[in-house]
Design a protein around this motif. Sequence first.
Motif, PDB file in Angstrom:
ATOM      1  N   ALA A   1      -9.559  -5.379  -5.839  1.00  0.00           N
ATOM      2  CA  ALA A   1      -8.826  -6.451  -6.885  1.00  0.00           C
ATOM      3  C   ALA A   1      -8.145  -5.416  -7.885  1.00  0.00           C
ATOM      4  CB  ALA A   1      -9.936  -7.295  -7.439  1.00  0.00           C
ATOM      5  N   LEU A   2      -8.703  -4.639  -8.409  1.00  0.00           N
ATOM      6  CA  LEU A   2      -7.925  -3.600  -9.213  1.00  0.00           C
ATOM      7  C   LEU A   2      -6.642  -3.028  -8.526  1.00  0.00           C
ATOM      8  CD1 LEU A   2     -10.767  -1.710 -10.976  1.00  0.00           C
ATOM      9  CD2 LEU A   2      -9.429  -3.664 -11.893  1.00  0.00           C
ATOM     10  N   ALA A   3      -6.809  -2.604  -7.410  1.00  0.00           N
ATOM     11  CA  ALA A   3      -5.419  -1.907  -6.575  1.00  0.00           C
ATOM     12  C   ALA A   3      -4.286  -3.347  -6.229  1.00  0.00           C
ATOM     13  CB  ALA A   3      -6.233  -1.371  -5.279  1.00  0.00           C
TER      14      ALA A   3
ATOM     15  N   TYR B   1      -2.654  10.317  -2.855  1.00  0.00           N
ATOM     16  CA  TYR B   1      -3.955  11.006  -2.677  1.00  0.00           C
ATOM     17  C   TYR B   1      -4.171  11.233  -1.026  1.00  0.00           C
ATOM     18  CZ  TYR B   1      -9.156  10.715  -1.784  1.00  0.00           C
ATOM     19  OH  TYR B   1     -10.301  11.158  -1.442  1.00  0.00           O
ATOM     20  N   HIS B   2      -4.893  12.367  -0.810  1.00  0.00           N
ATOM     21  CA  HIS B   2      -4.993  12.939   0.316  1.00  0.00           C
ATOM     22  C   HIS B   2      -6.607  12.727   0.951  1.00  0.00           C
ATOM     23  CE1 HIS B   2      -1.555  16.235  -0.061  1.00  0.00           C
ATOM     24  NE2 HIS B   2      -1.021  14.928   0.902  1.00  0.00           N
ATOM     25  N   PRO B   3      -6.887  12.193   1.793  1.00  0.00           N
ATOM     26  CA  PRO B   3      -8.482  11.503   2.107  1.00  0.00           C
ATOM     27  C   PRO B   3      -9.053  12.877   2.817  1.00  0.00           C
ATOM     28  CG  PRO B   3      -6.825  10.813   3.918  1.00  0.00           C
ATOM     29  CD  PRO B   3      -5.880  11.617   2.895  1.00  0.00           C
TER      30      PRO B   3
ATOM     31  N   ALA C   1      -3.663   4.158  -4.654  1.00  0.00           N
ATOM     32  CA  ALA C   1      -3.452   5.380  -4.028  1.00  0.00           C
ATOM     33  C   ALA C   1      -4.521   5.940  -3.114  1.00  0.00           C
ATOM     34  CB  ALA C   1      -3.531   6.579  -5.259  1.00  0.00           C
ATOM     35  N   LEU C   2      -5.691   5.821  -3.103  1.00  0.00           N
ATOM     36  CA  LEU C   2      -6.575   5.994  -2.080  1.00  0.00           C
ATOM     37  C   LEU C   2      -6.547   5.136  -1.050  1.00  0.00           C
ATOM     38  CD1 LEU C   2     -10.369   6.934  -2.760  1.00  0.00           C
ATOM     39  CD2 LEU C   2      -9.618   5.282  -0.967  1.00  0.00           C
ATOM     40  N   LEU C   3      -6.463   4.031  -1.227  1.00  0.00           N
ATOM     41  CA  LEU C   3      -6.182   2.953   0.046  1.00  0.00           C
ATOM     42  C   LEU C   3      -4.816   3.471   0.655  1.00  0.00           C
ATOM     43  CD1 LEU C   3      -6.923  -0.382  -1.529  1.00  0.00           C
ATOM     44  CD2 LEU C   3      -8.582   1.240  -0.413  1.00  0.00           C
ATOM     45  N   GLU C   4      -3.827   3.836   0.084  1.00  0.00           N
ATOM     46  CA  GLU C   4      -2.403   4.155   0.903  1.00  0.00           C
ATOM     47  C   GLU C   4      -2.513   5.497   1.352  1.00  0.00           C
ATOM     48  OE1 GLU C   4       0.659   4.014  -2.422  1.00  0.00           O
ATOM     49  OE2 GLU C   4       0.568   1.953  -2.183  1.00  0.00           O
TER      50      GLU C   4
END
Length: 509
Positions: free
Chosen positions: A329-331, A343-345, A375-378
């Motif tokens: 929800a924040l994202a 972000y690199h996962p 950024a993490l989701l992307e």
Amino acid sequence: MQNYLLGLDAGNTVIKAVIFDRTGRELAQAGEEGHSRMPCPGHVERDLGELWANAKRVIRACLDTAGIAASDIAAIGCAGHGNGLYALDKDGEPLLGIQSLDTRATDLVEKWAAEGVGEQTYPIARQRPWPSQTPTLLAWLKRHRPEVFRRIGTVFFSKDFVVNRLTGSRVSEVSDMSGAGLLDLAARRYDRTLMEAYGLDDCMDLLPPIIESTDIAGTVTEAVARETGLAAGTPVIGGLFDVVASALGSGVSRTGSASIIAGTWSINQVIIDGPDLDGPVFMSSTFDRTRYMAMENSATSAANLEWLVREFFEGEHAESVSPFDACCALAAAVEPATDDPLYHPYLYGAQQDGHARAGFYGIAGWHTKGHLIRALLEGVAFGHRQHVETIRKAGATFDEAVLSGGGSRSRLWPQIFADLLGVPVSVSVSRETGALGAAIAAATGVGLFADFTEGAAAMVHVDRHYRPNSALAAHYHRRYALYKDIAEAMTPLWRRLSATTGRETGVAA
């Protein structure tokens, strides 16, 4: 009448039991989270006694909740994470469980790459060595833990261990063995030349007999029936590599269909009719007697969000609100902008680079938690896109995909996948696609369905569809290029960082 199927899914973190009817309706489910041990940097192991104890608990809990007679279960199917290394000793007792997040063998993979070992293995197995691949780990144990290596009697996989405990049978099946680079893929059998390339020609007798995924491995023993509530004599099939099971359980069963799994691993796979493509892919797995799954995979997916929630967000929200939902929800409240962080996962390394590390880049003082989560989701989706591009370059084509795994539960993340991949994405009703795929295979194994396609048509139902937002295409194209450029620039720095951790011994250099 035996109208029900039990599907088990033994993942890297959780083992689940789900009872389905023949239409795919869930009657009951239960899950139990296990504990990973990390005795040294890069080492990720589990206690096999705990895994079996958890399996027994979830089976009994599922049966109790379903309220059906155990004798009404027609068959049991088990899926489990591929690769890693699960071993019994020479007496058939549990010895070792190494998970597919393990990177201890990174230096061995680099040595083999310099020696051209991958050029020997790929034409046979359609796979090159990588850090948590089963033969690579076995070779590492042979070199660095000879006292453990000498005790090994059987090498197989997480779901094979559960099947072994249920039935007493020491077998594996074609989807897991091929997915681990242990088979001549075209011939679908063990190959001594392949094992010689890994330096394991003296290990042929450690590999169990291979059966088909839908073959009956054995039946539930009397002792297990008393411990779990199952009916003694219930058929247990060979089972499936969990990524293949999840594809099947999300409705991907026809040639040219694409499955994307955002789970602990980033799984990107397309069904093809033969073992060969126009170019190389990370791995291929044979999952029925005639067809194959071309895959590009790495441990770079939803485990990143699990880590972020566990370390920074648990306990911040009301108990009635899932921390994962709160993060998404924040994202979702963030309007995409050109200066958003990247972000690199790589929490557990990259596909061919165990030295790679995760990281946020481009954070500014005006960025919020929502920006970092987005950024993490992307970043996870960018990693999937890299794999999809490799599959397409190799010649496997598709124009839509089915998303499963923990990432599919979000309302935002599937839309990001559709936008980044540029194809429509759908999500099936069942969240337990691995267990459902195992149940479909079990039903096929005892003759309730003619094949996987008939089973999937009967038991899988679509929940949601997402279409790409063309207005964001240029935005994501720019960000994806930057994502790759930063990864290239960081590669030598990751190697320097990793060199200070003493990967093989756990002692700082």
